[in-house]
Design an enzyme around this catalytic site. Structure first.
Site, PDB file in Angstrom:
ATOM      1  N   CYS A 258       0.847  -1.202   0.000  1.00 52.21           N
ATOM      2  CA  CYS A 258       0.000   0.000   0.000  1.00 52.21           C
ATOM      3  C   CYS A 258       0.883   1.253   0.000  1.00 52.21           C
ATOM      4  N   HIS A 259       0.271   2.386  -0.328  1.00 49.31           N
ATOM      5  CA  HIS A 259       1.030   3.632  -0.464  1.00 49.31           C
ATOM      6  C   HIS A 259       1.776   4.064   0.788  1.00 49.31           C
ATOM      7  N   THR A 260       1.192   3.758   1.937  1.00 43.88           N
ATOM      8  CA  THR A 260       1.843   4.195   3.171  1.00 43.88           C
ATOM      9  C   THR A 260       3.177   3.483   3.387  1.00 43.88           C
TER      10      THR A 260
ATOM     11  N   HIS B 160       1.198  -3.532   6.207  1.00 50.49           N
ATOM     12  CA  HIS B 160       0.052  -3.395   7.125  1.00 50.49           C
ATOM     13  C   HIS B 160      -1.238  -3.930   6.527  1.00 50.49           C
ATOM     14  N   GLU B 161      -1.137  -4.729   5.434  1.00 51.70           N
ATOM     15  CA  GLU B 161      -2.348  -5.200   4.744  1.00 51.70           C
ATOM     16  C   GLU B 161      -2.245  -6.717   4.557  1.00 51.70           C
TER      17      GLU B 161
ATOM     18  N   CYS C  76     -10.006  -2.175  21.167  1.00 52.06           N
ATOM     19  CA  CYS C  76      -9.896  -2.775  22.508  1.00 52.06           C
ATOM     20  C   CYS C  76     -11.251  -2.930  23.184  1.00 52.06           C
TER      21      CYS C  76
ATOM     22  N   CYS D 270     -11.308   1.422  25.868  1.00 50.89           N
ATOM     23  CA  CYS D 270     -10.767   2.776  26.037  1.00 50.89           C
ATOM     24  C   CYS D 270     -11.895   3.801  25.831  1.00 50.89           C
TER      25      CYS D 270
ATOM     26  N   CYS E 122     -13.161   3.803  22.144  1.00 50.49           N
ATOM     27  CA  CYS E 122     -14.009   2.655  21.786  1.00 50.49           C
ATOM     28  C   CYS E 122     -15.372   2.768  22.471  1.00 50.49           C
TER      29      CYS E 122
ATOM     30  N   CYS F  31      -9.214   3.739  18.339  1.00 47.30           N
ATOM     31  CA  CYS F  31      -8.865   3.153  19.638  1.00 47.30           C
ATOM     32  C   CYS F  31      -7.527   3.721  20.106  1.00 47.30           C
TER      33      CYS F  31
ATOM     34  N   ARG G  82      -1.901   3.187  21.172  1.00 50.62           N
ATOM     35  CA  ARG G  82      -1.553   4.187  20.167  1.00 50.62           C
ATOM     36  C   ARG G  82      -0.101   4.668  20.292  1.00 50.62           C
TER      37      ARG G  82
ATOM     38  N   CYS H   4      -6.637  -3.115   4.583  1.00 49.31           N
ATOM     39  CA  CYS H   4      -6.523  -1.660   4.419  1.00 49.31           C
ATOM     40  C   CYS H   4      -7.466  -1.140   3.341  1.00 49.31           C
TER      41      CYS H   4
ATOM     42  N   ARG I 293      -3.497  -3.096  -7.142  1.00 48.98           N
ATOM     43  CA  ARG I 293      -2.882  -3.680  -5.942  1.00 48.98           C
ATOM     44  C   ARG I 293      -1.944  -4.823  -6.331  1.00 48.98           C
TER      45      ARG I 293
HETATM   46  P1  NAD Z   1      -3.405   5.322  -6.127  1.00 49.31           P
HETATM   47  O1  NAD Z   1      -2.119   5.933  -6.473  1.00 49.31           O
HETATM   48  O2  NAD Z   1      -3.667   3.905  -6.502  1.00 49.31           O
HETATM   49  O3  NAD Z   1      -4.589   6.184  -6.724  1.00 49.31           O
HETATM   50  C1  NAD Z   1      -4.580   7.580  -6.787  1.00 49.31           C
HETATM   51  C2  NAD Z   1      -5.337   7.988  -8.054  1.00 49.31           C
HETATM   52  O4  NAD Z   1      -5.506   9.402  -8.037  1.00 49.31           O
HETATM   53  C3  NAD Z   1      -4.597   7.652  -9.361  1.00 49.31           C
HETATM   54  O5  NAD Z   1      -5.472   6.970 -10.238  1.00 49.31           O
HETATM   55  C4  NAD Z   1      -4.196   9.024  -9.904  1.00 49.31           C
HETATM   56  O6  NAD Z   1      -4.190   9.050 -11.323  1.00 49.31           O
HETATM   57  C5  NAD Z   1      -5.306   9.912  -9.329  1.00 49.31           C
HETATM   58  N1  NAD Z   1      -4.955  11.325  -9.216  1.00 49.31           N
HETATM   59  C6  NAD Z   1      -3.759  11.867  -8.859  1.00 49.31           C
HETATM   60  N2  NAD Z   1      -3.830  13.217  -8.879  1.00 49.31           N
HETATM   61  C7  NAD Z   1      -5.099  13.539  -9.221  1.00 49.31           C
HETATM   62  C8  NAD Z   1      -5.786  14.774  -9.436  1.00 49.31           C
HETATM   63  N3  NAD Z   1      -5.164  15.946  -9.263  1.00 49.31           N
HETATM   64  N4  NAD Z   1      -7.090  14.731  -9.783  1.00 49.31           N
HETATM   65  C9  NAD Z   1      -7.725  13.542  -9.958  1.00 49.31           C
HETATM   66  N5  NAD Z   1      -7.112  12.338  -9.799  1.00 49.31           N
HETATM   67  C10 NAD Z   1      -5.824  12.338  -9.442  1.00 49.31           C
HETATM   68  O7  NAD Z   1      -3.573   5.476  -4.535  1.00 49.31           O
HETATM   69  P2  NAD Z   1      -4.571   4.688  -3.549  1.00 49.31           P
HETATM   70  O8  NAD Z   1      -3.970   3.402  -3.136  1.00 49.31           O
HETATM   71  O9  NAD Z   1      -5.924   4.658  -4.170  1.00 49.31           O
HETATM   72  O10 NAD Z   1      -4.548   5.659  -2.288  1.00 49.31           O
HETATM   73  C11 NAD Z   1      -5.132   6.940  -2.357  1.00 49.31           C
HETATM   74  C12 NAD Z   1      -4.860   7.736  -1.080  1.00 49.31           C
HETATM   75  O11 NAD Z   1      -5.549   7.164   0.025  1.00 49.31           O
HETATM   76  C13 NAD Z   1      -3.390   7.791  -0.655  1.00 49.31           C
HETATM   77  O12 NAD Z   1      -3.090   9.112  -0.236  1.00 49.31           O
HETATM   78  C14 NAD Z   1      -3.345   6.845   0.524  1.00 49.31           C
HETATM   79  O13 NAD Z   1      -2.283   7.131   1.405  1.00 49.31           O
HETATM   80  C15 NAD Z   1      -4.691   7.106   1.142  1.00 49.31           C
HETATM   81  N6  NAD Z   1      -5.194   6.105   2.122  1.00 49.31           N
HETATM   82  C16 NAD Z   1      -5.814   6.582   3.230  1.00 49.31           C
HETATM   83  C17 NAD Z   1      -6.334   5.715   4.188  1.00 49.31           C
HETATM   84  C18 NAD Z   1      -7.078   6.238   5.373  1.00 49.31           C
HETATM   85  O14 NAD Z   1      -7.373   5.458   6.289  1.00 49.31           O
HETATM   86  N7  NAD Z   1      -7.429   7.517   5.431  1.00 49.31           N
HETATM   87  C19 NAD Z   1      -6.181   4.327   4.010  1.00 49.31           C
HETATM   88  C20 NAD Z   1      -5.562   3.867   2.845  1.00 49.31           C
HETATM   89  C21 NAD Z   1      -5.067   4.769   1.911  1.00 49.31           C
HETATM   90  C1  022 Z   2      -3.109   3.288   5.406  1.00 45.41           C
HETATM   91  N1  022 Z   2      -3.090   4.623   5.576  1.00 45.41           N
HETATM   92  C2  022 Z   2      -2.748   5.171   4.394  1.00 45.41           C
HETATM   93  C3  022 Z   2      -2.557   4.165   3.516  1.00 45.41           C
HETATM   94  N2  022 Z   2      -2.783   3.003   4.165  1.00 45.41           N
HETATM   95  C4  022 Z   2      -3.374   5.290   6.743  1.00 45.41           C
HETATM   96  C5  022 Z   2      -2.435   6.150   7.279  1.00 45.41           C
HETATM   97  C6  022 Z   2      -2.726   6.855   8.429  1.00 45.41           C
HETATM   98  C7  022 Z   2      -3.956   6.701   9.066  1.00 45.41           C
HETATM   99  C8  022 Z   2      -4.878   5.815   8.539  1.00 45.41           C
HETATM  100  C9  022 Z   2      -4.578   5.110   7.365  1.00 45.41           C
HETATM  101  C10 022 Z   2      -4.268   7.461  10.223  1.00 45.41           C
HETATM  102  C11 022 Z   2      -5.287   8.386  10.313  1.00 45.41           C
HETATM  103  C12 022 Z   2      -5.257   8.907  11.602  1.00 45.41           C
HETATM  104  C13 022 Z   2      -4.232   8.277  12.274  1.00 45.41           C
HETATM  105  N3  022 Z   2      -3.601   7.410  11.425  1.00 45.41           N
HETATM  106  C14 022 Z   2      -3.882   8.519  13.682  1.00 45.41           C
HETATM  107  C15 022 Z   2      -4.572   7.547  14.556  1.00 45.41           C
HETATM  108  C16 022 Z   2      -4.477   7.942  16.023  1.00 45.41           C
HETATM  109  O1  022 Z   2      -3.719   8.850  16.339  1.00 45.41           O
HETATM  110  O2  022 Z   2      -5.154   7.314  16.821  1.00 45.41           O
HETATM  111  C17 022 Z   2      -2.524   6.599  11.751  1.00 45.41           C
HETATM  112  C18 022 Z   2      -2.705   5.254  12.102  1.00 45.41           C
HETATM  113  C19 022 Z   2      -1.607   4.442  12.440  1.00 45.41           C
HETATM  114  C20 022 Z   2      -0.326   4.978  12.473  1.00 45.41           C
HETATM  115  C21 022 Z   2      -0.143   6.294  12.142  1.00 45.41           C
HETATM  116  C22 022 Z   2      -1.232   7.110  11.794  1.00 45.41           C
HETATM  117  C23 022 Z   2       0.833   4.118  12.870  1.00 45.41           C
HETATM  118  O3  022 Z   2       0.670   3.017  13.317  1.00 45.41           O
HETATM  119  N4  022 Z   2       2.052   4.556  12.716  1.00 45.41           N
HETATM  120  C24 022 Z   2      -4.069   4.631  12.082  1.00 45.41           C
HETATM  121 ZN    ZN Z   3      -2.775   1.086   3.497  1.00 43.80          ZN
END
Ligand code: NAD
Ligand code: 022
Ligand code: ZN
Length: 375
Positions: A40-42, A62-63, A92, A95, A98, A106, A110, A169, A370
């Site tokens: 994954c991207h992270t 993480h996936e 958990c 907390c 939760c 949770c 953390r 994820c 993926r």
């Molecule tokens: P990805 O790279 O597979 O997909 C991103 C898409 O966005 C691509 O298709 C790209 O062409 C498009 N894109 C880029 N710039 C753009 C723009 N300006 N306008 C429109 N489209 C655009 O990435 P992903 O795996 O789908 O992840 C996306 C995001 O989600 C990442 O930032 C990732 O870290 C985040 N994420 C967050 C969480 C969370 O819990 N909040 C969990 C997982 C992933």
């Molecule tokens: C997963 N992420 C992006 C791609 N794949 C992702 C990254 C960060 C978070 C969630 C998903 C996130 C959002 C908010 C937080 N995190 C903070 C959570 C908190 O403070 O309770 C986050 C998480 C884990 C970690 C860091 C940031 C870590 O384990 N290092 C859920």
């Molecule tokens: Zn992820």
């Protein structure tokens, strides 16, 4: 014991596939044989050095999905042989967070999770006597890993590891953002920015929720058939509309009865802060909800005019799709097994651990949705 792992030795260096040492589970912990893990991207964000909180050396990932092989003292919710998905957001059930029922974040472990160690402050991984960091409480880029009991979701045993690892994820994040965070209702109009591994799962979540209009936005026309496959009804290439993107999207959602226009729900799945603003501003005056899923680079900030919020738009964010891992992840696996959601077509590449750096390369080049490593 010894286990094969992909070791992140330092920022900016490729992973080194090697043998590391893993201690058994202590009280409240479980050892899991990881059978498959997504990339994954992270993981890439941390490996690149761009993550200011990244720690090295570490076992990333993480996936994952796997089987419990040993449990520590006092563990009661899982046993040897159970199939599980590791959770970077644990649950958990005790907390304040939760118990609030208002968040999935949770707080039980953390602090230590962020420091790359187990809840007792120590690491189970080492190499040649030198300590290695855990990552996001999971470290799935190892054939065996140790996790807190509260950070594993028990899943059904007929679910294929090489597919349901993605529930750890991407799938849960995308579908959960629609169901838990936005709470999309049937008939809704939605815009999804970024049709990657997260955006496509948002789209299938919207279809599941009964949305009528699902507009996908990307910069890459190759993503159009991908979006359509999971329920997208309209595609917009942001390069074609340029500065008029927001106006164009608002126009698309207008009807004879509603000349204001705007989407009921919008989702940022890019991590780009300019896109986050566009997503908010193309949501409907008075009630539009815009959900930030993408993780922006360190130090980035979002901007809009307060008027956008004063006139009733709501800006939200979501971590892990607002899912409570131990409760919700087994249900999402059931939805997959029941054919309610798709996973298989999104897993575009699989590889052995020895080729894990190729998976990172494919993600970097935008060639994969993926990649999954199968142990
Ligand atoms: P990805 O790279 O597979 O997909 C991103 C898409 O966005 C691509 O298709 C790209 O062409 C498009 N894109 C880029 N710039 C753009 C723009 N300006 N306008 C429109 N489209 C655009 O990435 P992903 O795996 O789908 O992840 C996306 C995001 O989600 C990442 O930032 C990732 O870290 C985040 N994420 C967050 C969480 C969370 O819990 N909040 C969990 C997982 C992933
Ligand atoms: C997963 N992420 C992006 C791609 N794949 C992702 C990254 C960060 C978070 C969630 C998903 C996130 C959002 C908010 C937080 N995190 C903070 C959570 C908190 O403070 O309770 C986050 C998480 C884990 C970690 C860091 C940031 C870590 O384990 N290092 C859920
Ligand atoms: Zn992820």
């Amino acid at each position: 014991m010894d286990t094969r792992a992909a070791l992140a030795v330092a920022a900016g260096k490729p992973l080194e596939v090697t043998t590391v040492q893993l201690e058994g589970p202590r009280a409240g912990e479980v050892m899991v044989e990881i059978k498959a893990t997504g990339i994954c991207h992270t993981d890439e964000f941390t490996l690149s050095g761009a993550d200011p909180e990244g720690l090295f050396p570490a076992i990333l990932g993480h996936e994952g999905a796997g089987v419990v092989v040993e449990v520590g003292a006092g563990v009661s919710s899982v046993k040897k042989g159970d199939h599980v998905i590791p959770l970077y957001t644990p649950e958990c059930r005790q907390c304040p967070s939760c118990l609030s029922r208002k968040t999935n974040l949770c707080t039980a472990i953390r602090a230590t999770q962020g420091q790359g160690v187990m809840p007792d402050g120590s690491s189970r991984f080492s190499i040649g006597g030198k300590k290695l960091h855990h990552y996001m409480g999971c470290s799935t880029f190892a054939n065996f890993t140790v996790l807190p009991e509260i950070a594993v979701a028990k899943i059904r045993e007929d679910a294929p590891f090489d597919k349901v690892c993605y529930v750890g994820c991407g799938v849960t994040t995308g579908i959960g953002a629609v169901i838990n965070t936005a709470k999309v209702e049937p008939g809704a109009k939605a815009v999804v920015f970024g049709l990657g591994g997260i955006g496509l799962n948002v789209i299938q979540g919207l279809r599941l929720a009964g949305a009528d209009m699902i507009i996908g936005v990307d910069l890459n026309n190759d993503k159009k058939p991908w979006g359509e496959r999971f329920g997208m009804t309209h595609f917009v290439n942001a390069k074609d509309t340029g500065a008029d993107l927001v106006a164009h999207l608002v126009n698309m959602t207008k009807t004879p009865a509603d000349q204001i226009g705007g989407a009921d729900y919008t989702f940022d799945c890019t991590g780009n802060v300019t896109v986050m603003r566009q997503a908010l501003e193309c949501s409907h005056r008075g009630w539009g909800v815009s959900v930030i899923i993408g993780v922006a680079g360190a130090g980035q900030e979002i901007a809009t005019r307060p008027f956008q919020l004063v006139t009733g738009r709501v800006w939200k964010g979501t971590a892990f799709g607002g899912a409570r891992g131990r409760t919700d992840v087994p249900k999402i696996v059931d939805w997959y097994m029941d054919g309610k959601i798709q996973i298989d077509p999104m897993i575009t590449h699989t590889m052995p651990l020895s080729d894990i750096n190729k998976g990172f390369e494919l993600m970097h080049q935008g060639k994969s949705i993926r990649s999954v490593v199968v142990f």
